[in-house]
Write a protein that holds these residues in place. Structure first.
Motif, PDB file in Angstrom:
ATOM      1  N   LEU A 835       0.722  -1.261   0.075  1.00  0.00           N
ATOM      2  CA  LEU A 835       0.031   0.254  -0.052  1.00  0.00           C
ATOM      3  C   LEU A 835       0.995   1.284  -0.074  1.00  0.00           C
ATOM      4  CD1 LEU A 835      -3.008   1.614   0.493  1.00  0.00           C
ATOM      5  CD2 LEU A 835      -2.639   0.545   2.428  1.00  0.00           C
ATOM      6  N   ARG A 836       1.053   1.815  -1.261  1.00  0.00           N
ATOM      7  CA  ARG A 836       1.732   2.954  -0.949  1.00  0.00           C
ATOM      8  C   ARG A 836       0.626   4.716  -0.887  1.00  0.00           C
ATOM      9  NH1 ARG A 836       7.139   4.711  -2.914  1.00  0.00           N
ATOM     10  NH2 ARG A 836       6.741   6.327  -3.720  1.00  0.00           N
ATOM     11  N   TYR A 837       1.499   5.409  -1.099  1.00  0.00           N
ATOM     12  CA  TYR A 837       0.837   6.936  -0.654  1.00  0.00           C
ATOM     13  C   TYR A 837       1.488   7.887  -0.958  1.00  0.00           C
ATOM     14  CZ  TYR A 837      -0.724  11.637   1.321  1.00  0.00           C
ATOM     15  OH  TYR A 837      -0.954  12.632   1.507  1.00  0.00           O
ATOM     16  N   GLN A 838       1.730   8.434  -1.955  1.00  0.00           N
ATOM     17  CA  GLN A 838       2.068   9.424  -2.107  1.00  0.00           C
ATOM     18  C   GLN A 838       1.136  10.651  -3.051  1.00  0.00           C
ATOM     19  OE1 GLN A 838       5.627   8.425  -5.501  1.00  0.00           O
ATOM     20  NE2 GLN A 838       6.326  10.713  -4.532  1.00  0.00           N
ATOM     21  N   LYS A 839       1.591  12.256  -2.713  1.00  0.00           N
ATOM     22  CA  LYS A 839       0.129  13.107  -3.351  1.00  0.00           C
ATOM     23  C   LYS A 839       1.739  13.131  -4.937  1.00  0.00           C
ATOM     24  CE  LYS A 839      -1.223  15.554   0.512  1.00  0.00           C
ATOM     25  NZ  LYS A 839      -1.350  16.904   1.396  1.00  0.00           N
ATOM     26  N   LYS A 840       0.538  13.664  -5.675  1.00  0.00           N
ATOM     27  CA  LYS A 840       1.359  13.519  -7.269  1.00  0.00           C
ATOM     28  C   LYS A 840       2.221  14.894  -6.999  1.00  0.00           C
ATOM     29  CE  LYS A 840      -0.542  14.616 -11.504  1.00  0.00           C
ATOM     30  NZ  LYS A 840      -1.550  14.955 -12.449  1.00  0.00           N
ATOM     31  N   ASN A 841       2.155  15.798  -6.500  1.00  0.00           N
ATOM     32  CA  ASN A 841       3.539  17.476  -6.655  1.00  0.00           C
ATOM     33  C   ASN A 841       4.023  16.703  -5.378  1.00  0.00           C
ATOM     34  OD1 ASN A 841       2.287  17.894  -8.989  1.00  0.00           O
ATOM     35  ND2 ASN A 841       0.729  18.656  -8.148  1.00  0.00           N
ATOM     36  N   SER A 842       3.946  15.908  -4.855  1.00  0.00           N
ATOM     37  CA  SER A 842       5.033  16.195  -3.377  1.00  0.00           C
ATOM     38  C   SER A 842       6.572  14.185  -4.212  1.00  0.00           C
ATOM     39  CB  SER A 842       4.229  15.077  -2.247  1.00  0.00           C
ATOM     40  OG  SER A 842       5.182  15.206  -1.094  1.00  0.00           O
ATOM     41  N   PRO A 843       7.595  15.348  -3.777  1.00  0.00           N
ATOM     42  CA  PRO A 843       8.935  14.131  -3.437  1.00  0.00           C
ATOM     43  C   PRO A 843       8.849  12.892  -2.950  1.00  0.00           C
ATOM     44  CG  PRO A 843       9.689  15.665  -2.542  1.00  0.00           C
ATOM     45  CD  PRO A 843       7.706  16.316  -2.890  1.00  0.00           C
ATOM     46  N   PHE A 844       8.163  12.591  -1.596  1.00  0.00           N
ATOM     47  CA  PHE A 844       8.132  11.925  -0.637  1.00  0.00           C
ATOM     48  C   PHE A 844       6.833  11.287  -1.386  1.00  0.00           C
ATOM     49  CE2 PHE A 844      10.305  15.741   1.380  1.00  0.00           C
ATOM     50  CZ  PHE A 844      11.043  14.533   2.331  1.00  0.00           C
ATOM     51  N   GLY A 845       7.122   9.689  -0.650  1.00  0.00           N
ATOM     52  CA  GLY A 845       6.681   8.398  -0.625  1.00  0.00           C
ATOM     53  C   GLY A 845       7.032   7.946   0.298  1.00  0.00           C
TER      54      GLY A 845
END
Length: 889
Positions: A835-845
């Protein structure tokens, strides 16, 4: 399962009800079909996606359009004026033909309104525009490739296009880490990709393309404009959660810098979850150091321990670092290179039930084995690319390689006669230096020349110690009685080779070419072995007094001339060839010197028929000769294993065999169909095969040359059909192998046959969740001393879905069932999820991963050989919950 079927039916019905088809023909004003014309349907309203099609060899196209959407449909073809057709949202039109007009010589400027073409097919090049296949959730290049029609990526990072394996990986036209595919597909970020080019018959030298007849298939990655002078990539770190006692961890970095003149790449990996960063194919490419114009030289360097993911162990720690660079110092000179470091530590545990097949009786063995290994690899490679003019090219490639392998094994062998414990400690150091120089010169439109010189040197010094509590290999090794037994073995293997080729290409006209070849391959080897028993009182029992201890000098020279004639009749291209080889083999060893000289003709034939740009048929035939290696000719005994002694045969001569293959490929986007099929036939008319003596579990092997033929047939194929929003794929692989085997002086005719058939269904619509499910059925039969039959049933499934824009969930599942000759079955299943979380414009995942979700402890499998049937249990890594954080540059 019923719910799953209903879900598929719902998806199919839903997609059918929400789409409409538009079909037609693209032709010129004389009604001649325009094959591979691009048909682009641009929606004239928001939130609708662009559609595309490519005309087949009859000019037919098919567009699957969304209902209630107005489209501007544009057809383009090189040398013709574009034509535009407007399809209204409420139109009932289901077909429309396009007739394009030639541009004409007087037209000086052509304005292309739509540069975007999802797939462009030329003669040898197919270009995919990435943005028409990606949905934005892909992290790595691998996930993009899996969505391209006709492209497949296996679990080891190997890439095939329409059934043909990609042999060269390029980024912006330059070799990426030696051209291996795994490092590229698993590390290049998906959002850096603009286009993927697939180039058949690839050759690095532009003016060699029409004469080299290369069978290489290259994949060239074109980066987005903002990545062509930019640092990009990602770093990731993870640690075990939920059960930190195991101490599992993961660290990974993939960093890239590209500019018009320079590029630098670094890939680093550190983990203990069984993940390897590159495959054995990649290692062979890295460690090859040989010109592609020269082939057939065998390498004794063993790099298996560094390759492929390996979770079939109880402990695995991998450390890896790779650096790749390329720099254009001027318009004429380019320097590139790579360096690799790898360190792998593993611990394994297996339990095996062995049944040794003999002519009069069977022997049974229960074997428990525990092993530890430590492997270290270092490679440095540099390549110079010099072009003094547009018609001349020079290459120099140099490589240094060093490896160290340390292995410790403990085997508990239980038979009906006794029980023994064997401990084996071995260490091997290897040094290799490889280099080649290439020169290519194009004199004029008719004449081109190639000169290649290749040199390779390697030195390997394996040392092995066997420890046991009682005598073993009675009658095969000269043991002296002792309270415990220690055998020390030292081997020294030194190889040096120099190969040279001069080739001239004469283009007589557009339909006739003549190629002349002159070459020489020289190889020299020195192979030494020594076995001794070291008694507990310190004295030494040297086995050399009883026929052990090899010291052989080996020299093989192959001088040859060859003529190839290439001619074309319509769509049919042929290239027959005839080579004359002068072989001279000299061996020097204790029992005496041997000399062998042979003059042999080796004919070959290649034939290609191009039905159209998307349908081809290829045939190849070659008569080849293979001479034995130094280890096969060494005529003293060698201890190979706790239950195996080997002795070479100084009188061996060359094997002679026929190689034939037939390959068919077809892609029709109008019907959504891809065909790939291949049939091959290999027959050895002179065969080197080990003659086996069995006594219980003890074996004595020696090679013999016989006139008994060996035949090997193989048929494989794949058929893919797009059905609405799904891709349905059928594949099969059938093989038949017949040979003669001598066991305990009795010769038997053996047949080893395998059949594998599979079907895969997966979604092919980027707005849907990614889902695939496949089933493969396998059969294996062996007949010889006995008859054995095995079956396998394999199910594999993958699912990924985007949730609330920023969440991505993935799960993969594999189930394998093995059934033996007595209808007894074992099985194992493996599931991995994340399960992965990453905002489209965020460098962090942020990602939570679970490997071996069901916490299986073991894997089970069956296998068989000429004289052995085995049931094996392998202990594997436990369940791992890993939380990781990634940062994208």
């Amino acid at each position: 399962m019923n719910k799953f079927i209903y879900l598929l039916l719902f998806f199919s019905f839903f997609s059918f009800s929400q789409t409409k088809s538009l079909v037609g023909v693209v032709s010129d004003d004389s009604n001649k079909p325009l094959e591979s014309a691009n048909v682009i349907a641009k929606p004239l309203q928001e939130k609708a996606s662009l559609k595309f099609a490519i005309a087949d060899n009859k000019g037919r196209y098919r567009l699957e359009l969304d209902k209630a959407v107005k489209y501007e449909i544009t057809v383009s073809y090189i040398g013709f004026v574009e034509e535009v057709f407007i399809l209204d949202a409420d139109a009932v039109v289901t077909s429309h033909d396009f007739k394009l007009k030639p541009t004409g010589e007087q037209l000086k400027e052509i304005v292309i309104k739509h540069e975007f073409k999802p797939i462009v097919i030329k003669k040898d090049t197919m270009t995919f525009d990435v943005k028409s296949f990606a949905n934005g959730n892909e992290r790595k290049m691998k996930e993009i490739l899996e969505k391209l029609p006709g492209v497949e990526v296996d679990k080891n990072g190997g890439v095939t296009v329409q059934g043909k394996k990609v042999t060269k990986m390029l980024v912006e036209g330059k070799s990426f880490f030696g051209g291996g595919s795994k490092l590229a597909v698993e590390n290049i970020p998906a959002d850096a990709l603009d286009k993927i080019e697939v180039i058949d018959h690839f050759n690095e030298v532009g003016f060699m393309k029409q004469v080299s007849d290369s069978d290489e298939l290259a994949m060239n990655v074109k980066l987005k404009a903002d990545k062509k002078k930019f640092v990009f990539g990602d770093v990731e770190a993870g640690a075990e959660v939920g059960n930190a006692d195991n101490g599992f961890y993961l660290g990974h970095a993939a960093l890239f810098y590209y500019s018009p003149k320079s590029n630098v790449s670094f890939i680093g990996d550190l983990n203990n979850i069984g993940k390897r960063t590159f495959t054995f194919d990649d290692l062979m490419r890295f460690g090859g150091g040989m010109s592609t114009f020269l082939s057939g030289r065998k390498s004794l360097t063993n790099l298996y321990s560094f390759a492929n993911d390996n979770q079939d162990v109880v402990q695995n720690t991998s450390q890896f670092g790779a650096f790749n660079f390329s720099h254009d110092t001027s318009s004429k000179l380019s320097i590139s290179g790579f360096s690799i470091f790898s360190k792998v530590l593993t611990a394994s545990q297996t339990q095996t039930n062995n049944e040794y097949l003999q002519n009069t009786a069977f022997a049974f063995e229960d074997r428990a084995q525990n092993g530890d290994s430590r492997s270290v690899l270092g490679i440095g490679n540099i390549k110079l690319d010099y072009s003094p003019s547009a018609k001349e090219k020079w290459y120099y490639n140099g490589q240094y390689q060093s490896t160290t392998n340390a292995i410790s094994n403990t085997i508990n062998s239980i038979t009906s006669l006794n029980s023994s414990v064997f401990e084996t400690i071995s260490k091997a150091d290897n040094t290799a230096i490889k280099q080649y120089i290439e020169w290519h010169k194009n004199y004029n439109l008719k004449h081109t020349t190639t000169l290649v010189i290749n040199q390779a040197y390697d030195y390997n010094t394996p040392q092995t110690n066997w420890f046991t509590d009682q005598p073993f290999l009675a009658g095969l090794i000269p043991l002296q009685d002792d309270s415990s037994y220690r055998i020390e073995q030292i081997k020294k293997v030194k190889n040096n080779s120099v190969d040279a080729l001069f080739k001239h290409y004469w283009i007589i006209d557009n339909f006739n070419h003549l190629y002349t070849n002159v070459g020489n391959n020289y190889g020299a080897s020195r192979f030494e072995t020594s076995e001794k028993q070291i008694l507990t009182n310190g004295t030494i029992n040297d086995f050399a007094l009883n026929g052990f201890g090899n010291a052989i000098k080996y020299k093989l020279n192959d001088a040859y001339v060859g003529l190839e004639y290439k001619f074309r009749i319509g769509k049919w291209t042929n290239k027959p060839g005839l080579y004359l080889h002068w072989y001279h083999l000299i061996t020097e060893q204790k029992a005496g010197n041997q000399s062998l000289s042979k003059t042999l003709f080796q004919p070959q034939w290649n034939s290609d028929y191009e039905f159209n740009k998307s349908e081809t048929l290829n045939f190849s035939y070659k008569l080849e000769n293979s001479f034995p290696q130094a280890t096969q000719l060494a005529d003293q005994f060698t201890l190979q294993n706790y239950n195996l002694v080997y002795k070479g045969n100084a009188l061996l001569q060359n094997e002679r065999y026929h190689n034939t293959s037939l390959r068919y490929s077809k892609m029709n986007l109008y019907r959504g169909v891809t065909w790939n099929a291949m049939a091959s036939f290999n027959q050895k008319v002179k065969t080197i095969r080990n003659e086996i003596q069995l006594d219980g579990i003890n074996q004595f092997n020696t090679p013999i040359l016989s006139d008994n033929p060996e035949t090997n047939y193989n048929v494989s194929g794949a058929f893919t059909k797009k059905i609405y929003r799904f891709n349905l794929r059928f594949n099969t692989n059938l093989s038949w192998f017949n040979y003669f085997q001598t066991i305990n002086t009795i010769e038997t005719s053996n047949n080893r046959n395998n059949q594998r058939m599979g079907v895969v269904l997966k979604t092919a619509y980027k707005k849907w969740p990614g889902f695939s499910v496949g089933y493969t059925k396998g059969f294996s039969q062996f007949s010889g001393i006995t008859r054995s039959n095995f079956q396998t049933d394999a199910i594999a499934s993958d699912f990924d879905i985007s949730i609330a824009k920023f969440w991505t969930y993935k799960i993969s599942y594999e189930n394998l069932k093995n059934t033996n000759n007595n209808n007894q079955s074992n099985f194992y299943d493996i599931a991995n999820t994340s399960l992965r979380y990453q905002k489209k414009n965020s460098p962090f995942g942020f990602e939570l991963t679970a490997n071996n979700l069901f916490n299986n402890k073991v894997k089970n499998d069956y296998s068989f050989s000429d004289y052995l049937i085995s049931e094996r249990t392998t202990f594997v890594l436990p369940r791992v919950f890993l939380f990781s954080v990634s940062y994208k540059l």
